[in-house]
Design a protein around this motif. Structure first.
Motif, PDB file in Angstrom:
ATOM      1  N   TYR A  31      42.919  41.809  28.078  1.00  0.00           N
ATOM      2  CA  TYR A  31      43.318  42.924  28.939  1.00  0.00           C
ATOM      3  C   TYR A  31      43.336  42.466  30.395  1.00  0.00           C
ATOM      4  N   ILE A  32      44.359  42.876  31.124  1.00  0.00           N
ATOM      5  CA  ILE A  32      44.354  42.694  32.573  1.00  0.00           C
ATOM      6  C   ILE A  32      44.695  44.033  33.221  1.00  0.00           C
ATOM      7  N   ASN A  33      44.152  44.240  34.411  1.00  0.00           N
ATOM      8  CA  ASN A  33      44.339  45.497  35.123  1.00  0.00           C
ATOM      9  C   ASN A  33      45.030  45.271  36.459  1.00  0.00           C
ATOM     10  N   THR A  34      45.621  46.333  36.961  1.00  0.00           N
ATOM     11  CA  THR A  34      46.099  46.329  38.337  1.00  0.00           C
ATOM     12  C   THR A  34      44.927  45.981  39.258  1.00  0.00           C
ATOM     13  N   PRO A  35      45.125  45.115  40.242  1.00  0.00           N
ATOM     14  CA  PRO A  35      44.049  44.824  41.199  1.00  0.00           C
ATOM     15  C   PRO A  35      43.895  45.972  42.197  1.00  0.00           C
ATOM     16  N   GLN A  36      42.927  45.840  43.077  1.00  0.00           N
ATOM     17  CA  GLN A  36      42.724  46.844  44.123  1.00  0.00           C
ATOM     18  C   GLN A  36      43.984  46.965  44.978  1.00  0.00           C
ATOM     19  N   THR A  37      44.464  48.196  45.139  1.00  0.00           N
ATOM     20  CA  THR A  37      45.625  48.451  45.996  1.00  0.00           C
ATOM     21  C   THR A  37      45.326  49.660  46.874  1.00  0.00           C
ATOM     22  N   ALA A  38      46.323  50.074  47.638  1.00  0.00           N
ATOM     23  CA  ALA A  38      46.156  51.250  48.495  1.00  0.00           C
ATOM     24  C   ALA A  38      45.918  52.515  47.677  1.00  0.00           C
ATOM     25  N   VAL A  39      46.351  52.528  46.404  1.00  0.00           N
ATOM     26  CA  VAL A  39      46.201  53.743  45.587  1.00  0.00           C
ATOM     27  C   VAL A  39      45.284  53.550  44.383  1.00  0.00           C
ATOM     28  N   TYR A  40      44.918  52.303  44.074  1.00  0.00           N
ATOM     29  CA  TYR A  40      44.076  52.047  42.903  1.00  0.00           C
ATOM     30  C   TYR A  40      42.738  51.457  43.327  1.00  0.00           C
ATOM     31  N   ASN A  41      41.674  52.225  43.091  1.00  0.00           N
ATOM     32  CA  ASN A  41      40.313  51.769  43.357  1.00  0.00           C
ATOM     33  C   ASN A  41      39.559  51.817  42.033  1.00  0.00           C
TER      34      ASN A  41
END
Length: 206
Positions: free
Chosen positions: A119-129
């Motif tokens: 599994y891989i996830n979206t990294p930290q972004t302006a909208v994803y914490n």
């Protein structure tokens, strides 16, 4: 960035349902995981093509700028250039919603047996914490309030399978790491937490 996540979700979902390359992904969801077409539709599950630039080219075609795509978490910057490549390739895609139902990121499950990261996830972004997001919470909020109880599991698929079985007050954290912020968010809805982690070493330690 939020608009781009929604566009990417629609792209992944369309590829799962209509791409000739998605048969392995559909078989995984329907045959191995026993998910119905209605459940796949409800959760807008998708498929990322086995390509280095299919999504990024699609996003460019939707008039997103180079910088916007770079900041989305959907691509990985190349080390020695200003270019990038698609983060998710040949993976079943799980959209991640925030508390208000906005798509803020994705989890991608590999379809390759020899892939290093399942599994891989979206990294930290302006909208994803990652420390604040709880998978399935937007869809589970009403049931958690009604039942005054939340069941916390490890995996996204556990949430989706439970929902398909009409058990709606189930959410997932990333692995077994429940953060203080996630606890605070859940406590808005209930003080009754049930933990149903996997019976492996990580789950036992949690």
């Amino acid at each position: 960035v939020l608009e781009m996540q929604a566009v990417a979700m629609a792209c992944f979902h369309n590829q799962l349902l209509h791409s000739a390359a998605s048969q392995k992904a559909l078989s995984y969801l329907k045959d191995k995981r026993k998910l119905s077409a209605a459940t796949i539709e409800e959760w807008q599950l998708g498929y990322a093509l086995d390509s280095w630039d299919a999504l990024s080219q699609y996003l460019k075609g939707k008039n997103f700028t180079h910088q916007e795509i770079l900041q989305s978490g959907l691509v990985v910057p190349k080390e020695r250039s200003q270019d990038y490549y698609d983060r998710f390739r040949d993976r079943v895609m799980f959209p991640i919603e925030d508390y208000h139902g906005n798509i803020v990121g994705f989890t991608g499950r590999t379809l390759k047996e020899d892939e290093g990261a399942k599994y891989i996830n979206t990294p930290q972004t302006a909208v994803y914490n990652k420390s604040e997001v709880i998978f399935g919470l937007y869809k589970a909020k009403a049931a958690i309030k009604d039942e005054d109880q939340v069941v916390i599991v490890e995996g996204n698929m556990d949430v989706i399978a439970s929902s398909g079985a009409k058990i709606k007050n189930v959410v997932a954290v990333s692995g077994t790491a429940l953060t203080v912020e996630q606890i605070r968010i859940l406590k808005r809805l209930t003080n009754d937490f049930i933990f149903a982690f996997d019976a492996d070493q990580a789950g036992i330690r949690a």
